[in-house]
Write a protein that holds these residues in place. Sequence first.
Motif, PDB file in Angstrom:
ATOM      1  N   PHE A   1       0.868  -1.164   0.000  1.00 45.99           N
ATOM      2  CA  PHE A   1       0.000   0.000   0.000  1.00 45.99           C
ATOM      3  C   PHE A   1       0.913   1.224   0.000  1.00 45.99           C
ATOM      4  O   PHE A   1       1.897   1.285   0.752  1.00 45.99           O
ATOM      5  N   ILE A   2       0.621   2.177  -0.866  1.00 46.55           N
ATOM      6  CA  ILE A   2       1.477   3.346  -1.042  1.00 46.55           C
ATOM      7  C   ILE A   2       1.712   4.067   0.281  1.00 46.55           C
ATOM      8  O   ILE A   2       2.849   4.386   0.628  1.00 46.55           O
ATOM      9  N   ASN A   3       0.640   4.303   1.029  1.00 49.78           N
ATOM     10  CA  ASN A   3       0.806   5.070   2.269  1.00 49.78           C
ATOM     11  C   ASN A   3       1.656   4.322   3.298  1.00 49.78           C
ATOM     12  O   ASN A   3       2.419   4.943   4.045  1.00 49.78           O
ATOM     13  N   ASP A   4       1.590   2.995   3.344  1.00 51.02           N
ATOM     14  CA  ASP A   4       2.399   2.223   4.285  1.00 51.02           C
ATOM     15  C   ASP A   4       3.882   2.308   3.920  1.00 51.02           C
ATOM     16  O   ASP A   4       4.731   2.530   4.790  1.00 51.02           O
ATOM     17  N   LEU A   5       4.195   2.150   2.636  1.00 51.70           N
ATOM     18  CA  LEU A   5       5.591   2.239   2.203  1.00 51.70           C
ATOM     19  C   LEU A   5       6.112   3.662   2.373  1.00 51.70           C
ATOM     20  O   LEU A   5       7.251   3.873   2.787  1.00 51.70           O
ATOM     21  N   ASP A   6       5.273   4.653   2.083  1.00 49.99           N
ATOM     22  CA  ASP A   6       5.667   6.043   2.269  1.00 49.99           C
ATOM     23  C   ASP A   6       5.951   6.321   3.753  1.00 49.99           C
ATOM     24  O   ASP A   6       6.929   7.002   4.093  1.00 49.99           O
ATOM     25  N   ASP A   7       5.138   5.763   4.660  1.00 49.35           N
ATOM     26  CA  ASP A   7       5.372   5.916   6.100  1.00 49.35           C
ATOM     27  C   ASP A   7       6.696   5.283   6.510  1.00 49.35           C
ATOM     28  O   ASP A   7       7.433   5.840   7.331  1.00 49.35           O
ATOM     29  N   ALA A   8       7.021   4.126   5.949  1.00 45.17           N
ATOM     30  CA  ALA A   8       8.285   3.456   6.277  1.00 45.17           C
ATOM     31  C   ALA A   8       9.475   4.270   5.779  1.00 45.17           C
ATOM     32  O   ALA A   8      10.473   4.425   6.494  1.00 45.17           O
ATOM     33  N   LEU A   9       9.368   4.811   4.571  1.00 49.71           N
ATOM     34  CA  LEU A   9      10.454   5.647   4.050  1.00 49.71           C
ATOM     35  C   LEU A   9      10.612   6.913   4.880  1.00 49.71           C
ATOM     36  O   LEU A   9      11.734   7.345   5.172  1.00 49.71           O
ATOM     37  N   LYS A  10       9.489   7.499   5.255  1.00 43.72           N
ATOM     38  CA  LYS A  10       9.516   8.721   6.062  1.00 43.72           C
ATOM     39  C   LYS A  10      10.200   8.462   7.407  1.00 43.72           C
ATOM     40  O   LYS A  10      11.028   9.246   7.856  1.00 43.72           O
TER      41      LYS A  10
ATOM     42  N   SER B   1      10.117  -5.636   5.837  1.00 44.10           N
ATOM     43  CA  SER B   1       9.574  -4.400   5.279  1.00 44.10           C
ATOM     44  C   SER B   1       8.344  -3.946   6.047  1.00 44.10           C
ATOM     45  O   SER B   1       7.446  -4.735   6.329  1.00 44.10           O
ATOM     46  N   ILE B   2       8.340  -2.693   6.426  1.00 41.96           N
ATOM     47  CA  ILE B   2       7.245  -1.968   7.072  1.00 41.96           C
ATOM     48  C   ILE B   2       7.002  -2.418   8.513  1.00 41.96           C
ATOM     49  O   ILE B   2       6.256  -1.802   9.240  1.00 41.96           O
ATOM     50  N   MET B   3       7.666  -3.472   8.964  1.00 39.36           N
ATOM     51  CA  MET B   3       7.463  -3.946  10.327  1.00 39.36           C
ATOM     52  C   MET B   3       7.946  -2.947  11.368  1.00 39.36           C
ATOM     53  O   MET B   3       7.470  -2.957  12.502  1.00 39.36           O
ATOM     54  N   GLU B   4       8.886  -2.077  10.993  1.00 43.83           N
ATOM     55  CA  GLU B   4       9.370  -1.077  11.935  1.00 43.83           C
ATOM     56  C   GLU B   4       8.333   0.018  12.171  1.00 43.83           C
ATOM     57  O   GLU B   4       8.393   0.746  13.156  1.00 43.83           O
ATOM     58  N   VAL B   5       7.358   0.120  11.280  1.00 44.36           N
ATOM     59  CA  VAL B   5       6.301   1.122  11.398  1.00 44.36           C
ATOM     60  C   VAL B   5       5.046   0.514  12.005  1.00 44.36           C
ATOM     61  O   VAL B   5       4.426   1.096  12.897  1.00 44.36           O
ATOM     62  N   TYR B   6       4.661  -0.667  11.516  1.00 42.47           N
ATOM     63  CA  TYR B   6       3.430  -1.318  11.959  1.00 42.47           C
ATOM     64  C   TYR B   6       3.751  -2.726  12.458  1.00 42.47           C
ATOM     65  O   TYR B   6       4.155  -3.584  11.680  1.00 42.47           O
ATOM     66  N   GLU B   7       3.546  -2.964  13.741  1.00 45.37           N
ATOM     67  CA  GLU B   7       3.805  -4.287  14.309  1.00 45.37           C
ATOM     68  C   GLU B   7       2.931  -5.361  13.692  1.00 45.37           C
ATOM     69  O   GLU B   7       3.302  -6.527  13.668  1.00 45.37           O
ATOM     70  N   GLU B   8       1.757  -4.972  13.188  1.00 47.73           N
ATOM     71  CA  GLU B   8       0.818  -5.941  12.611  1.00 47.73           C
ATOM     72  C   GLU B   8       1.180  -6.321  11.170  1.00 47.73           C
ATOM     73  O   GLU B   8       0.519  -7.160  10.561  1.00 47.73           O
TER      74      GLU B   8
ATOM     75  N   MET C   1       5.138 -18.275   1.892  1.00 47.22           N
ATOM     76  CA  MET C   1       5.624 -17.984   3.231  1.00 47.22           C
ATOM     77  C   MET C   1       4.794 -16.830   3.769  1.00 47.22           C
ATOM     78  O   MET C   1       4.425 -15.934   3.016  1.00 47.22           O
ATOM     79  N   LEU C   2       4.552 -16.828   5.049  1.00 44.26           N
ATOM     80  CA  LEU C   2       3.916 -15.702   5.704  1.00 44.26           C
ATOM     81  C   LEU C   2       4.873 -15.235   6.792  1.00 44.26           C
ATOM     82  O   LEU C   2       5.134 -15.958   7.757  1.00 44.26           O
ATOM     83  N   LEU C   3       5.409 -14.020   6.609  1.00 42.52           N
ATOM     84  CA  LEU C   3       6.385 -13.472   7.534  1.00 42.52           C
ATOM     85  C   LEU C   3       5.766 -12.318   8.309  1.00 42.52           C
ATOM     86  O   LEU C   3       4.979 -11.550   7.766  1.00 42.52           O
ATOM     87  N   ASN C   4       6.130 -12.239   9.579  1.00 43.10           N
ATOM     88  CA  ASN C   4       5.635 -11.159  10.438  1.00 43.10           C
ATOM     89  C   ASN C   4       6.685 -10.887  11.509  1.00 43.10           C
ATOM     90  O   ASN C   4       7.785 -11.435  11.455  1.00 43.10           O
ATOM     91  N   LYS C   5       6.344 -10.054  12.495  1.00 46.29           N
ATOM     92  CA  LYS C   5       7.346  -9.677  13.502  1.00 46.29           C
ATOM     93  C   LYS C   5       7.852 -10.878  14.300  1.00 46.29           C
ATOM     94  O   LYS C   5       8.973 -10.875  14.784  1.00 46.29           O
ATOM     95  N   ASN C   6       7.052 -11.916  14.441  1.00 49.21           N
ATOM     96  CA  ASN C   6       7.458 -13.115  15.179  1.00 49.21           C
ATOM     97  C   ASN C   6       8.188 -14.130  14.310  1.00 49.21           C
ATOM     98  O   ASN C   6       8.893 -14.995  14.840  1.00 49.21           O
TER      99      ASN C   6
END
Length: 165
Positions: free
Chosen positions: A45-54, A129-136, A152-157
């Motif tokens: 999602f554009i806004n999620d990737l933009d938040d991670a870059l920001k 990717s994006i896990m540093e912004v959104y734990e979910e 594969m399904l990858l997440n913070k755990n």
Amino acid sequence: MRATNLKYFFLFILMSFSLHKIYISITEISHNKTNNTLEISSRFFINDLDDALKQTFNKDFELGTDSELSETDEKLKQYFFNHFQIKINDEWVAAKFIGKDFDGYDVVYCYFEVENVTKIKTISIKNTSIMEVYEEQENTIQLDINGKKDSMLLNKNKQSATIHY
């Protein structure tokens, strides 16, 4: 009475999806045996990737807009170098950033390629990717290797996984 209860059940299910934002990416990886390359396409999602870059670079890149920063592709390369790693046959490989594209709505596609991949016995992927912004955040990886489809399904755990062929 039963039809009414069923209707309310489905209404509850639909409402529960709208109450919680979904944080997910989908990456497709396929081995092109003709070119000996690993072709990679990631959707965010554009806004999620933009938040991670920001958060990473302390700048608003305004992905997909007329105001997008000229350095965006270079910063995307750096971002993915730190958050997306691939190991083939127990050897780390470098994925080359090819570019990005937008679907016209709210999704950005990022394209990568790994060259000189002749035979794959094992593939290990780490995607934070994006896990540093959104734990979910959940990063789904769909693979088409040696004619076999896996995922594969990858997440913070569980930030990495390996598949043997």
